[in-house]
Design a protein around this motif. Structure first.
Motif, short mmCIF file in Angstrom:
data_model
loop_
_atom_site.label_atom_id
_atom_site.label_comp_id
_atom_site.label_asym_id
_atom_site.label_seq_id
_atom_site.Cartn_x
_atom_site.Cartn_y
_atom_site.Cartn_z
N SER A 2 0.83 -1.20 0.00
CA SER A 2 0.00 0.00 0.00
C SER A 2 0.87 1.26 0.00
CB SER A 2 -0.94 0.00 1.20
OG SER A 2 -0.20 0.07 2.39
N PHE A 3 0.26 2.33 -0.42
CA PHE A 3 0.94 3.62 -0.50
C PHE A 3 0.99 4.28 0.87
CE2 PHE A 3 0.56 8.26 -1.19
CZ PHE A 3 1.80 8.46 -1.77
N ASP A 4 2.15 4.77 1.26
CA ASP A 4 2.33 5.46 2.54
C ASP A 4 1.99 6.94 2.34
OD1 ASP A 4 3.08 6.56 4.94
OD2 ASP A 4 5.10 5.71 4.93
N LYS A 5 0.88 7.38 2.93
CA LYS A 5 0.41 8.76 2.74
C LYS A 5 1.38 9.80 3.30
CE LYS A 5 -4.38 7.36 2.80
NZ LYS A 5 -5.63 7.42 3.54
N LYS A 17 5.99 21.43 -9.57
CA LYS A 17 6.49 21.38 -8.19
C LYS A 17 5.38 21.64 -7.17
CE LYS A 17 10.58 21.04 -10.02
NZ LYS A 17 10.39 20.34 -11.26
N GLY A 18 4.14 21.46 -7.60
CA GLY A 18 2.99 21.68 -6.73
C GLY A 18 2.60 20.45 -5.93
N LYS A 19 1.56 20.63 -5.13
CA LYS A 19 1.03 19.60 -4.24
C LYS A 19 0.37 18.47 -5.04
CE LYS A 19 -2.40 19.14 -0.56
NZ LYS A 19 -3.70 18.74 -1.05
N LEU A 20 0.54 17.25 -4.54
CA LEU A 20 -0.12 16.09 -5.12
C LEU A 20 -1.14 15.55 -4.14
CD1 LEU A 20 3.01 14.27 -6.59
CD2 LEU A 20 1.24 15.47 -7.88
N ASP A 21 -2.25 15.06 -4.66
CA ASP A 21 -3.29 14.44 -3.85
C ASP A 21 -3.35 12.96 -4.18
OD1 ASP A 21 -4.34 16.81 -2.54
OD2 ASP A 21 -5.08 17.39 -4.51
N TYR A 22 -3.67 12.16 -3.17
CA TYR A 22 -3.76 10.71 -3.34
C TYR A 22 -5.18 10.31 -3.71
CZ TYR A 22 -3.65 5.76 -1.97
OH TYR A 22 -3.74 4.40 -1.94
N GLU A 23 -5.31 9.59 -4.79
CA GLU A 23 -6.61 9.06 -5.22
C GLU A 23 -6.59 7.55 -4.97
OE1 GLU A 23 -7.87 8.76 -9.51
OE2 GLU A 23 -9.10 10.45 -8.86
N ASP A 42 3.15 -0.89 -6.94
CA ASP A 42 3.64 -1.60 -5.75
C ASP A 42 3.98 -0.65 -4.62
OD1 ASP A 42 3.42 -4.14 -6.95
OD2 ASP A 42 5.36 -3.87 -7.95
N GLY A 43 3.14 0.38 -4.43
CA GLY A 43 3.33 1.33 -3.35
C GLY A 43 4.33 2.42 -3.64
N ILE A 44 4.91 2.43 -4.84
CA ILE A 44 5.94 3.41 -5.20
C ILE A 44 5.39 4.37 -6.26
CG2 ILE A 44 8.25 3.72 -6.17
CD1 ILE A 44 8.81 0.83 -5.18
N PRO A 45 5.36 5.67 -5.96
CA PRO A 45 4.88 6.64 -6.94
C PRO A 45 5.85 6.73 -8.13
CG PRO A 45 5.11 7.66 -4.77
CD PRO A 45 5.70 6.30 -4.69
#
Length: 60
Positions: A2-5, A17-23, A42-45
């Protein structure tokens, strides 16, 4: 895996270089400014511009 928020605090859009949101539903990181969606494998952006897809915010 899983993705680590917590990563959202340190990663940024490679284009603006702006903010990213998790979907969570699609396992992507979203840059609303550039309308780009970056995959998470695999949990890696995967923060590569050539791997991003165009993203459009769903209408409410």
């Amino acid at each position: 895996m899983s993705f680590d928020k917590k990563l959202l605090e340190i990663v940024a859009c490679p284009v603006c270089k702006g903010k990213l949101d998790y979907e969570k539903s699609s396992q992507r990181l979203i840059c609303k400014a550039d309308h780009l969606a970056y995959p998470i494998n695999d949990g890696i952006p995967v923060l590569l511009e050539n791997k991003a897809e165009r993203w459009q915010e769903a209408e409410a």
